[in-house]
Structure formats: C-alpha cells, structure tokens
Design an enzyme around this catalytic site. Structure first.
Site, PDB file in Angstrom:
ATOM      1  N   ARG A 173       0.997  -1.306  -0.054  1.00 56.72           N
ATOM      2  CA  ARG A 173       0.163   0.047   0.068  1.00 56.72           C
ATOM      3  C   ARG A 173       0.896   1.161  -0.015  1.00 56.72           C
ATOM      4  O   ARG A 173       0.524   2.345   0.668  1.00 56.72           O
ATOM      5  CB  ARG A 173      -0.911   0.052   1.233  1.00 56.72           C
ATOM      6  CG  ARG A 173      -2.060  -1.387   1.308  1.00 56.72           C
ATOM      7  CD  ARG A 173      -2.917  -0.999   0.255  1.00 56.72           C
ATOM      8  NE  ARG A 173      -3.518  -2.480   0.127  1.00 56.72           N
ATOM      9  CZ  ARG A 173      -3.255  -3.362  -0.560  1.00 56.72           C
ATOM     10  NH1 ARG A 173      -2.180  -3.353  -1.316  1.00 56.72           N
ATOM     11  NH2 ARG A 173      -3.764  -4.330  -0.736  1.00 56.72           N
ATOM     12  N   SER A 223     -10.970  -1.366   3.996  1.00 57.64           N
ATOM     13  CA  SER A 223     -10.220  -1.565   5.004  1.00 57.64           C
ATOM     14  C   SER A 223      -9.745  -0.328   5.429  1.00 57.64           C
ATOM     15  O   SER A 223      -9.090   0.250   4.984  1.00 57.64           O
ATOM     16  CB  SER A 223      -9.358  -2.911   4.636  1.00 57.64           C
ATOM     17  OG  SER A 223      -9.617  -3.904   4.210  1.00 57.64           O
ATOM     18  N   GLU A 293      -4.808   2.635   6.887  1.00 54.96           N
ATOM     19  CA  GLU A 293      -4.596   2.573   5.523  1.00 54.96           C
ATOM     20  C   GLU A 293      -5.290   3.744   4.876  1.00 54.96           C
ATOM     21  O   GLU A 293      -4.895   4.578   3.890  1.00 54.96           O
ATOM     22  CB  GLU A 293      -5.107   1.372   4.960  1.00 54.96           C
ATOM     23  CG  GLU A 293      -4.789   1.252   3.403  1.00 54.96           C
ATOM     24  CD  GLU A 293      -5.612   0.114   2.672  1.00 54.96           C
ATOM     25  OE1 GLU A 293      -5.290  -1.162   3.428  1.00 54.96           O
ATOM     26  OE2 GLU A 293      -6.291   0.118   1.656  1.00 54.96           O
TER      27      GLU A 293
HETATM   28  C1  FAD Z   1     -15.836  -0.967  -0.467  1.00 50.06           C
HETATM   29  C2  FAD Z   1     -14.499  -0.691  -0.843  1.00 50.06           C
HETATM   30  C3  FAD Z   1     -13.538  -1.848  -1.027  1.00 50.06           C
HETATM   31  C4  FAD Z   1     -12.271  -1.463  -1.190  1.00 50.06           C
HETATM   32  N1  FAD Z   1     -11.341  -2.647  -1.287  1.00 50.06           N
HETATM   33  C5  FAD Z   1      -9.897  -2.381  -1.708  1.00 50.06           C
HETATM   34  C6  FAD Z   1      -9.140  -3.432  -1.953  1.00 50.06           C
HETATM   35  O1  FAD Z   1      -9.431  -4.561  -2.040  1.00 50.06           O
HETATM   36  N2  FAD Z   1      -7.821  -3.195  -2.027  1.00 50.06           N
HETATM   37  C7  FAD Z   1      -7.065  -1.789  -1.824  1.00 50.06           C
HETATM   38  O2  FAD Z   1      -6.023  -1.683  -2.070  1.00 50.06           O
HETATM   39  N3  FAD Z   1      -8.207  -0.927  -1.701  1.00 50.06           N
HETATM   40  C8  FAD Z   1      -9.469  -1.169  -1.457  1.00 50.06           C
HETATM   41  N4  FAD Z   1     -10.285   0.071  -1.148  1.00 50.06           N
HETATM   42  C9  FAD Z   1      -9.658   1.268  -1.057  1.00 50.06           C
HETATM   43  C10 FAD Z   1      -9.295   2.150  -2.279  1.00 50.06           C
HETATM   44  O3  FAD Z   1     -10.489   1.915  -3.237  1.00 50.06           O
HETATM   45  C11 FAD Z   1      -8.091   1.898  -2.998  1.00 50.06           C
HETATM   46  O4  FAD Z   1      -7.205   2.487  -2.076  1.00 50.06           O
HETATM   47  C12 FAD Z   1      -7.970   3.099  -4.411  1.00 50.06           C
HETATM   48  O5  FAD Z   1      -6.921   2.665  -4.856  1.00 50.06           O
HETATM   49  C13 FAD Z   1      -8.145   4.322  -3.959  1.00 50.06           C
HETATM   50  O6  FAD Z   1      -8.352   5.156  -5.102  1.00 50.06           O
HETATM   51  P1  FAD Z   1      -9.232   6.467  -5.416  1.00 50.06           P
HETATM   52  O7  FAD Z   1      -9.148   6.978  -6.664  1.00 50.06           O
HETATM   53  O8  FAD Z   1     -10.357   6.300  -4.718  1.00 50.06           O
HETATM   54  O9  FAD Z   1      -8.281   7.232  -4.334  1.00 50.06           O
HETATM   55  P2  FAD Z   1      -8.856   8.556  -3.244  1.00 50.06           P
HETATM   56  O10 FAD Z   1      -9.226   8.095  -2.370  1.00 50.06           O
HETATM   57  O11 FAD Z   1      -9.528   9.586  -4.272  1.00 50.06           O
HETATM   58  O12 FAD Z   1      -7.420   9.170  -2.956  1.00 50.06           O
HETATM   59  C14 FAD Z   1      -6.533   8.373  -1.985  1.00 50.06           C
HETATM   60  C15 FAD Z   1      -5.069   8.865  -2.011  1.00 50.06           C
HETATM   61  O13 FAD Z   1      -4.626   9.012  -3.512  1.00 50.06           O
HETATM   62  C16 FAD Z   1      -4.373  10.248  -3.900  1.00 50.06           C
HETATM   63  N5  FAD Z   1      -4.446  10.339  -5.170  1.00 50.06           N
HETATM   64  C17 FAD Z   1      -5.755  10.012  -5.877  1.00 50.06           C
HETATM   65  N6  FAD Z   1      -5.448  10.222  -7.320  1.00 50.06           N
HETATM   66  C18 FAD Z   1      -4.267  10.523  -7.392  1.00 50.06           C
HETATM   67  C19 FAD Z   1      -3.555  11.127  -8.705  1.00 50.06           C
HETATM   68  N7  FAD Z   1      -4.004  11.051  -9.879  1.00 50.06           N
HETATM   69  N8  FAD Z   1      -2.104  11.470  -8.410  1.00 50.06           N
HETATM   70  C20 FAD Z   1      -1.678  11.532  -7.166  1.00 50.06           C
HETATM   71  N9  FAD Z   1      -2.305  10.950  -6.092  1.00 50.06           N
HETATM   72  C21 FAD Z   1      -3.759  10.751  -6.179  1.00 50.06           C
HETATM   73  C22 FAD Z   1      -5.124  11.168  -3.101  1.00 50.06           C
HETATM   74  O14 FAD Z   1      -4.332  12.327  -2.970  1.00 50.06           O
HETATM   75  C23 FAD Z   1      -5.326  10.556  -1.690  1.00 50.06           C
HETATM   76  O15 FAD Z   1      -4.148  10.562  -0.804  1.00 50.06           O
HETATM   77  C24 FAD Z   1     -11.608  -0.023  -0.940  1.00 50.06           C
HETATM   78  C25 FAD Z   1     -12.518   0.766  -0.751  1.00 50.06           C
HETATM   79  C26 FAD Z   1     -13.728   0.630  -0.560  1.00 50.06           C
HETATM   80  C27 FAD Z   1     -14.702   1.747  -0.298  1.00 50.06           C
END
Ligand code: FAD
EC number: 1.3.1.98
Length: 301
Positions: A173, A223, A293
């Site tokens: 992560r 998580s 996380e």
């Molecule tokens: C129901 C559910 C299930 C999930 N299951 C998993 C799983 O199985 N495995 C897992 O790893 N995660 C899981 N997640 C967490 C999440 O989906 C992941 O961490 C995902 O990668 C986050 O992406 P996001 O675009 O939503 O990021 P955001 O939540 O929008 O941002 C997260 C971080 O990334 C940064 N960020 C976003 N976009 C960029 C960019 N373009 N450039 C630089 N920085 C950026 C943001 O500034 C922030 O600090 C889950 C979440 C939920 C709600």
C-alpha cells in the site's frame, strides 16, 4: 483584483465550484467543503490549476474516486482537483494505458473485453487508476506493482515526467508518489493474452467473495487498517470484541471487522474517534498497533 476574480480570469473555461461540500463525492459520505473543487477535462487544464495555485501560494491536492479517504468536517482549504474527467483508456496489444481518473473496475472490464489477463485482482476495487497507483492497491494476491509498466506524472513543480515501476518504489500500500507529491496523469499496464472465459470466471469468483465478506451496502472506505505483519486487522478487531462497536453514526462492521460503516449520518469526527478507540483497544487486547491505511484529509470543525 480579488483572488477569486484573478482565478476566474486565469483559469477561464475550467469547471471550478466554490465552497463545494465533499461528502457527496466521498465513499464514506462525510466531510466538509472544498474552497475550490476543480474538474479538469485534460492534463493541460490540470497543469494550469497547479501552476496558478503554486504562483498564488494556494494549497492544492488531487483526488481520484475518494474511496480511500476521510475528509474532516471542516473541509479542505485551497484547491481540490478531482480527476474523474481524465478517463481515457486505450489498448495496444497486451498493454492498457489509462488516464488517472479512469475507473479501476471499468479498466479491468476493458481488459476482460480484450481477453487480457493480469488485472482480475482489481475487479472490485472502487478507486481510480491514479489513486490505485498512489496506494499500490491490491487484493487477493495481486497488486498494481505486479502489472504497472510505467506512469506519467506531473511533478509538484509542474514538470511532466515518465516514471518506471522501479522509480515508484512500490511496497505494501505504498508508492514513492506518497512522498513526492506528484500527480499521476496516466499509467501503462503490461498484461498477457488469456482466455475470456477463464478471466471472466475469476472476476466473477472474486466479486462473489467480496459480496459475501464485505458490507458493500453501506458507505465505507474499505479496510481502514493495513494488514499487520503476521495478522489480519479484521481478526484482531473481532477478537477484541469490537464488532458492532459504535461511535456516533459510525460502527465497526459485523460482517467484516476491518470495515467501518457509516450507518446513521456519521461525521468525520465519529470516524476519527472510532479509529483511535479501536487502535487503543486492539493494542490492549493483543499488543499489536494497527496502522491506518485510509488517509484523513483537511481540517476539523
Ligand atoms: C468498498 C471498498 C473496498 C475496497 N477494497 C480495496 C481493496 O481490495 N484493495 C485496496 O487496495 N483498496 C481497496 N479499497 C480502497 C480504495 O478503493 C483504494 O485504495 C483505491 O486505490 C483508492 O483510489 P481512489 O481513486 O479512490 O483514491 P482517493 O481515495 O481519491 O485518494 C487516495 C489517495 O490517493 C491520492 N490520489 C488520488 N488520485 C491521485 C492522482 N491522480 N495522483 C496522485 N495522487 C492521487 C489522493 O491524494 C489520496 O491521498 C476499497 C475501498 C472501498 C470503499
């Protein structure tokens, strides 16, 4: 000229919303307002916003799908740049190139349509491509680090660079972007030819597992904690007797104790207090210190 007038002139044509509440964008359904919420349509608009913010000394940050964040109730000062309109995806042979705002789940479906294997693990991760690279998202034994070939970033200072997977120093992560403050613009994934039927079966299996084990019917951020070495966070929380434990409107899920669900108009403060309390109680019960996380952003009310 006021900062707002100057902004409207220099950033003319870019979709900017002022004092925009962020709770409706976030998977947890909590969070205060962004001073300026921006929706760039392409990397040039994104670069213009970053340049303006740097020149005017206004803080800025990017978000993808807001599925791994808790925005505090006082909101976020400065610019919040939402990447969801940068969402082109193209396929070239066994390679998929996706812009940062492309939906990760949709990208795995595109891989399936082209019978490309390697992306199945991500078929239920509700992030964007940029957020997934930033977090090195993973599940069921796969992670972004295994398939990322290269990615284009906009550095904090506004330069565009291409980084290899090695440059990103992926860990659990973790990616180097978390320290560099760069913006992921797009990513190239190296996949392999496979059987459409086998890929689909695997995606269906993983989706079924998720539906069975995760409280997907409630707002959450997935998580909350990283997996502690030698343990599972959900199991430690469950063994500490915390399933169903609630602060305000947020509770530890009965279905999966690693998830905290917003069951009754919870606030970011409820989330933060519940997280602190769970860390303390798990430490008391098992001696293990859980590490978050999910990322907590912005200001308290
Ligand atoms: C129901 C559910 C299930 C999930 N299951 C998993 C799983 O199985 N495995 C897992 O790893 N995660 C899981 N997640 C967490 C999440 O989906 C992941 O961490 C995902 O990668 C986050 O992406 P996001 O675009 O939503 O990021 P955001 O939540 O929008 O941002 C997260 C971080 O990334 C940064 N960020 C976003 N976009 C960029 C960019 N373009 N450039 C630089 N920085 C950026 C943001 O500034 C922030 O600090 C889950 C979440 C939920 C709600």
């Amino acid at each position: 000229m006021s900062v707002k007038e100057n902004m409207l002139e220099i950033l003319e044509g870019i979709d900017i919303r002022f004092k925009e509440p962020l709770h409706s964008y976030s998977y947890t359904k909590v969070g205060g307002e962004a001073d300026y919420l921006v929706f760039p349509r392409n990397r040039f608009e994104l670069a213009r916003v970053v340049k303006f913010a740097n020149q005017e000394d206004i803080p800025w940050m990017v978000l993808g799908n807001a599925s791994n964040i808790i925005v505090r109730d006082g909101g976020i000062r400065g610019f919040v740049i939402l990447c969801d309109k940068l969402n082109n995806v193209s396929v070239d042979g066994y390679t998929i190139e996706a812009e940062a705002g492309a939906n990760l789940i949709e990208t795995t479906r595109i891989a399936l349509r082209h019978s490309l294997t390697g992306f199945e693990f991500a078929c239920g991760i509700p992030g964007s491509v940029g957020g997934a690279v930033f977090m090195n998202a993973g599940a069921y034994g796969g992670e972004i680090a295994h398939i990322l070939q290269s990615c284009k970033v906009l550095t904090k200072d506004g330069e565009i660079e291409t980084l290899s997977a090695k440059d990103l120093a992926f860990g659990y992560r973790h990616s180097a972007i978390q320290e560099s403050g760069a913006v992921v613009l797009s990513a190239k994934f190296a996949l392999a030819p496979g059987s459409h039927q086998v890929i689909k079966q695997e995606m269906d299996r993983l989706t079924h597992l998720r539906e069975l084990k995760q409280p997907l019917e409630y707002p959450s951020c997935g998580s909350v904690f990283k997996r502690p070495v030698g343990h599972f966070a959900g199991q430690l929380i469950s063994e500490a007797g915390l399933k169903g434990y609630r602060v305000g409107g947020v509770e530890v899920s009965e279905k999966h104790a690693g998830f905290m669900i917003n069951v009754a108009d919870g606030t970011a403060k409820d989330y933060e207090d519940l997280i602190e309390s769970v860390i303390e109680k798990v430490k008391e019960h098992s001696g293990v210190t859980l590490e978050r996380e999910v990322r907590i952003l912005g200001e308290s009310k």
